[in-house]
Structure formats: structure tokens, C-alpha cells
Scaffold this active site. Structure first.
Site, short mmCIF file in Angstrom:
data_model
loop_
_atom_site.label_atom_id
_atom_site.label_comp_id
_atom_site.label_asym_id
_atom_site.label_seq_id
_atom_site.Cartn_x
_atom_site.Cartn_y
_atom_site.Cartn_z
N HIS A 197 0.83 -1.21 0.00
CA HIS A 197 0.00 0.00 0.00
C HIS A 197 0.87 1.26 0.00
O HIS A 197 0.55 2.25 -0.68
CB HIS A 197 -0.92 0.01 1.22
CG HIS A 197 -2.03 -1.00 1.14
ND1 HIS A 197 -1.81 -2.36 1.16
CD2 HIS A 197 -3.39 -0.84 1.04
CE1 HIS A 197 -2.97 -2.99 1.09
NE2 HIS A 197 -3.94 -2.10 1.01
N HIS A 251 2.24 -4.20 9.07
CA HIS A 251 3.58 -3.87 8.63
C HIS A 251 4.36 -3.18 9.74
O HIS A 251 3.78 -2.57 10.64
CB HIS A 251 3.55 -2.95 7.39
CG HIS A 251 2.91 -3.57 6.19
ND1 HIS A 251 3.56 -4.47 5.37
CD2 HIS A 251 1.66 -3.42 5.67
CE1 HIS A 251 2.75 -4.85 4.40
NE2 HIS A 251 1.59 -4.22 4.56
#
Length: 271
Positions: free
Chosen positions: A193, A235
Site C-alpha cells: 500500500h 507492517h
């Protein structure tokens, strides 16, 4: 003199230790001493040989053990610095994972943060680019949209390849969603992303005429989407930062291989 010799002989005869059965007590046995000394030497040699064999076996076993199972008594400065930074990254990422699950401090906002992350997903952007490409009627618009589609596909391939090579897990055990499996965004490094929003924001800033407030909002949107992946526990911080870097590099690559209007028209006609 004869008298003294006679007296000494008589004294020797009267001495009990001079008898034949007691002579062995006065004279040490040479054979026994030699046997004992040879036994000590042999036992010492056997002990030294056993010690040498043991040390040789330990060396062979240490050579056979994998490197990660061996203790490094003198690690390098680079190794210490890298492990320290990695530990700080993991610790900070866990602290910022405030929406990792429902029991977290910001667990109630997890749905909103996840929705923000969907705005930077590859599947909606690819689908929207295709729809705009079909409805576009200008050559300039089709050229920009075709190159944007190329950049999105390149981002998916690059991120999927890097994640397969690194295979780094996230700070929390969060199961990837269906859209993540479709774009092969199942590992943590780099953040897909983050790379996508960085590439898109740079692409729009260069090829679209936007007012200053919109340009600022575009940059803020990219930053929020990137760090929202840390908040939901998917993440680490370094994954997001590396994603931003890879996104910028992908933009530069697309600029180098920019497809002209004629090439785009040829591809559209084939399609």
C-alpha cells in the site's frame, strides 16, 4: 681389627632385617617402579590422546552446525547496529499497532483505519483506471491512463517479488484479507500500500494540474494510508518507509519507459 670385624659380623647376623625373607623390604623393586612409571606414562598419553580426540570431535561438530546455532562471541559493529535498529523497529511497530485487534487501545477504530487502507489497494485502482480508459475520448487522457495502468501492474509485480524474497512477517499475527491475496500482498516487507500510494501521488503531482490544497491533501493521503498499515499491525515502520522508497523508484522507472500516444493507441486497438 679381627675382633671388631667379628663384632660387626655378629651384629649383622643378629639384625633381623638382614635375613633373606626381609631383603625385599630394604631394596625397592625396580620392576614395580618401572611398571608404575610406565603405567603413569601410558595413562597420561591415553588421557592426552582422549583430550585431543574430544577436541577434534568438538571442532568437527562445530563445523557441521549451522551458523545460526553457533554463538558469535565477537560480533561485528555492523551486526550489532543492525540488530539494535531491528529491535527498535519491532518495538516501535508493536507500540503503534493500536488497531491490531479488537482488544487493542484503538480497537474500535479498526474498521475505519482498514477502510482508509482500502483506498490504497491495487484492485480498486486498476478497476477504476480501466473504467476511465474505456470512457476516455481524448488522446492525452488515454496516454496518461495507459501509463498509469502500466505503473499499477508494475507495482504489483515488484512488490510481490520482493515480498516473496524477503518473506518477513508483520509485527502482529494478522491474517491478510481477500484483496491482499489477489494482489499477492501477503508478507510485510515492503508494504504494498505504501509503495502504491507513493507512486500514485507522485504520478498525479507530475501529470495533473492540481491546486495547492489538493496537492497537500494528496501527500497527506499517501502518508495516512502508509502508516495506517502499521496501526492495524500488518507492517513494520521500516516496511512502510521502504514501500515509499520503492514507490518513488517505480515512478521514475515508468517515466523512463513512458509509452507514447501512438503506442497507447496501438495497445488500445489490440485490446
Amino acid at each position: 681389627m679381627p675382633a671388631s670385624q667379628a663384632r660387626s659380623r655378629a651384629r649383622d647376623r643378629n639384625n633381623v632385617l638382614n635375613r633373606a625373607e626381609f631383603l625385599s623390604l630394604n631394596q625397592p623393586l625396580k620392576g614395580n617402579q618401572e611398571g608404575r612409571s610406565s603405567g603413569r606414562k601410558q595413562s597420561g598419553q591415553a588421557g592426552a590422546a582422549a583430550a585431543q580426540n574430544g577436541s577434534a570431535k568438538e571442532r568437527r561438530q562445530s563445523q557441521q552446525l549451522p551458523e545460526e546455532d553457533c554463538m558469535q562471541l565477537n560480533p561485528s559493529f555492523k551486526g550489532i547496529a543492525f540488530n539494535s535498529l531491528l529491535a527498535i523497529d519491532i518495538c516501535m511497530s508493536k507500540r503503534l499497532g493500536v488497531c491490531a485487534n479488537r482488544a487493542s487501545s484503538w480497537g474500535g477504530a479498526r474498521s475505519m483505519i482498514s477502510l482508509l487502507g482500502i483506498t490504497g489497494h491495487g484492485i480498486p485502482w486498476i478497476a477504476g483506471t480501466l473504467i476511465c480508459l474505456v470512457k476516455s475520448s481524448t488522446l492525452a487522457g488515454q496516454e496518461v491512463l495507459m501509463n498509469l495502468l502500466l505503473a499499477l501492474l508494475l507495482d504489483i509485480v515488484v512488490v510481490a517479488g520482493l515480498q516473496k524474497l524477503a518473506k518477513r512477517k508483520g509485527p502482529y499475527d494478522v491474517t491478510p484479507g481477500l484483496l491482499d491475496y489477489l494482489t499477492m500482498d501477503t508478507y510485510a516487507f515492503p508494504a504494498g500500500h505504501a509503495s502504491r500510494v507513493a507512486m500514485l501521488s507522485k504520478f498525479f503531482l507530475n501529470h495533473l494540474v492540481l491546486a495547492i490544497p489538493l496537492r497537500i491533501l494528496l501527500v497527506l493521503w499517501a502518508l495516512c494510508v502508509g502508516f495506517s498499515r502499521v496501526m492495524i499491525g500488518r507492517h513494520h515502520i521500516t516496511d512502510v518507509l521502504s514501500g515509499f522508497l520503492f514507490g518513488y523508484l517505480q515512478f521514475r522507472l515508468v517515466e523512463l519507459i513512458w509509452m507514447s500516444s501512438n503506442t497507447c493507441q496501438m495497445l488500445i486497438s489490440i485490446w
